[in-house]
Write an enzyme that holds these catalytic residues in place. Sequence first.
Site, PDB file in Angstrom:
ATOM      1  N   ASP A  39       1.126  -0.934   0.186  1.00  0.00           N
ATOM      2  CA  ASP A  39       0.405  -0.305  -0.035  1.00  0.00           C
ATOM      3  C   ASP A  39       0.957   1.103   0.242  1.00  0.00           C
ATOM      4  O   ASP A  39       2.006   1.438   0.222  1.00  0.00           O
ATOM      5  CB  ASP A  39      -0.932  -0.215   0.987  1.00  0.00           C
ATOM      6  N   LYS A  61      -3.554   2.919  -2.435  1.00  0.00           N
ATOM      7  CA  LYS A  61      -4.792   4.158  -3.118  1.00  0.00           C
ATOM      8  C   LYS A  61      -3.962   5.568  -2.385  1.00  0.00           C
ATOM      9  O   LYS A  61      -3.831   4.846  -1.536  1.00  0.00           O
ATOM     10  CB  LYS A  61      -5.959   2.994  -2.319  1.00  0.00           C
ATOM     11  N   MET A 172      -8.014   9.441   8.846  1.00  0.00           N
ATOM     12  CA  MET A 172      -8.797   9.381   7.313  1.00  0.00           C
ATOM     13  C   MET A 172     -10.017  10.857   7.611  1.00  0.00           C
ATOM     14  O   MET A 172     -11.329  10.563   7.073  1.00  0.00           O
ATOM     15  CB  MET A 172      -9.492   8.149   6.489  1.00  0.00           C
TER      16      MET A 172
HETATM   17  N1  SAH Z   1      -3.849   0.462   9.311  1.00  0.00           N
HETATM   18  C1  SAH Z   1      -3.408   2.465   9.070  1.00  0.00           C
HETATM   19  C2  SAH Z   1      -4.798   2.877   8.685  1.00  0.00           C
HETATM   20  C3  SAH Z   1      -5.407   3.049   7.676  1.00  0.00           C
HETATM   21  S1  SAH Z   1      -6.512   4.542   7.555  1.00  0.00           S
HETATM   22  C4  SAH Z   1      -3.264   1.581  10.608  1.00  0.00           C
HETATM   23  O1  SAH Z   1      -3.383   1.269  11.238  1.00  0.00           O
HETATM   24  O2  SAH Z   1      -2.329   3.272  10.891  1.00  0.00           O
HETATM   25  C5  SAH Z   1      -5.415   5.018   6.594  1.00  0.00           C
HETATM   26  C6  SAH Z   1      -5.054   6.432   7.532  1.00  0.00           C
HETATM   27  O3  SAH Z   1      -4.063   6.503   8.838  1.00  0.00           O
HETATM   28  C7  SAH Z   1      -4.786   8.096   7.061  1.00  0.00           C
HETATM   29  O4  SAH Z   1      -5.958   8.419   5.941  1.00  0.00           O
HETATM   30  C8  SAH Z   1      -3.843   8.855   8.390  1.00  0.00           C
HETATM   31  O5  SAH Z   1      -5.323   8.822   8.857  1.00  0.00           O
HETATM   32  C9  SAH Z   1      -3.610   7.748   8.578  1.00  0.00           C
HETATM   33  N2  SAH Z   1      -2.061   7.346   8.205  1.00  0.00           N
HETATM   34  C10 SAH Z   1      -1.239   6.417   8.482  1.00  0.00           C
HETATM   35  N3  SAH Z   1      -0.377   6.536   8.611  1.00  0.00           N
HETATM   36  C11 SAH Z   1       0.253   7.829   8.427  1.00  0.00           C
HETATM   37  C12 SAH Z   1       1.056   8.837   8.600  1.00  0.00           C
HETATM   38  N4  SAH Z   1       2.203   8.184   8.469  1.00  0.00           N
HETATM   39  N5  SAH Z   1       0.983   9.662   8.842  1.00  0.00           N
HETATM   40  C13 SAH Z   1      -0.160  10.856   9.133  1.00  0.00           C
HETATM   41  N6  SAH Z   1      -1.318   9.705   9.461  1.00  0.00           N
HETATM   42  C14 SAH Z   1      -1.626   8.552   8.530  1.00  0.00           C
END
Ligand code: SAH
Length: 259
Positions: A39, A61, A172
């Site tokens: 991803d 995505k 998100m």
């Molecule tokens: N499974 C992931 C979340 C997926 S949804 C987890 O556990 O982290 C994707 C969202 O995660 C993004 O839109 C943002 O809100 C957050 N996100 C993931 N990595 C990030 C990062 N390095 N910095 C800021 N937001 C992040």
Amino acid sequence: MTTSTRGSVTLVGGGPGDAKLLTVAAVEALRSADVVLYDRLAPHDTLPELAPHAHLINVGKTPGHHPIGQTEIERLLVEHAQAGSRVVRLKGGDPYVFGRGAEEVAACRAAGIPVDVIPGVTSAISVPAAAGIPVTARGVTHLFTVVSGHAPLSDDEHRHLAGLGGTIVVLMGVATLPTLTQGLLKHGLAPTLPVAIIERGFTPTQRTTVATLATALHVASAAAVRSPAVLVIGEVVGLADSGDAAASRLLDTAASLSE
Ligand code: SAH
């Protein structure tokens, strides 16, 4: 007819983007992978070294733009495993936190493919930490709620969320910030409640924008805040000190180790 028993799928939580936050189990799974589907938010810059034998497939995505649809991703997982490959599905954060991990596991099970899941460091906790914000703190709050802002919450959900108290962490949530702040204010949260928006956690361009519930919308738009970002709403935001400095120290250490 026999099907190959060698192929398998492992969903791997890749953490918030810095390869140093991969677990030992994740590194081992990558090292022995034949195929890696990864991803956008998973750590992918160093994948050629982490997964030296693997065919790497970018299925990343971006919000509103899905180069490879979810059905197609599931089809690829199953097909590669059926062909006998050890498939790693590398996801950002933890596979089971808003990551559609459950759907991918179900698709593999439905096709009779052995599937397992390696948890990852979720951005919900680690990205606030990178900005120096603890999601809980003794004497401040013993409760945090993690919410998806992918779609706006209902009025009822805003009411429940406001009633719970504690820290609210939103993933998100950039696009739905207007509805969220309005909903929480309507249901009684204080306009002065601190809000932090941390963009691009664990990257050299990590940025934290701090506001209050009443000013968040204006401040976020003035700062041109963009996804990916984690929102933190609650008194714990006030505990942040040198958060971004802490994250850059981690990145500096990573850089000096790889030199
Ligand atoms: N499974 C992931 C979340 C997926 S949804 C987890 O556990 O982290 C994707 C969202 O995660 C993004 O839109 C943002 O809100 C957050 N996100 C993931 N990595 C990030 C990062 N390095 N910095 C800021 N937001 C992040």
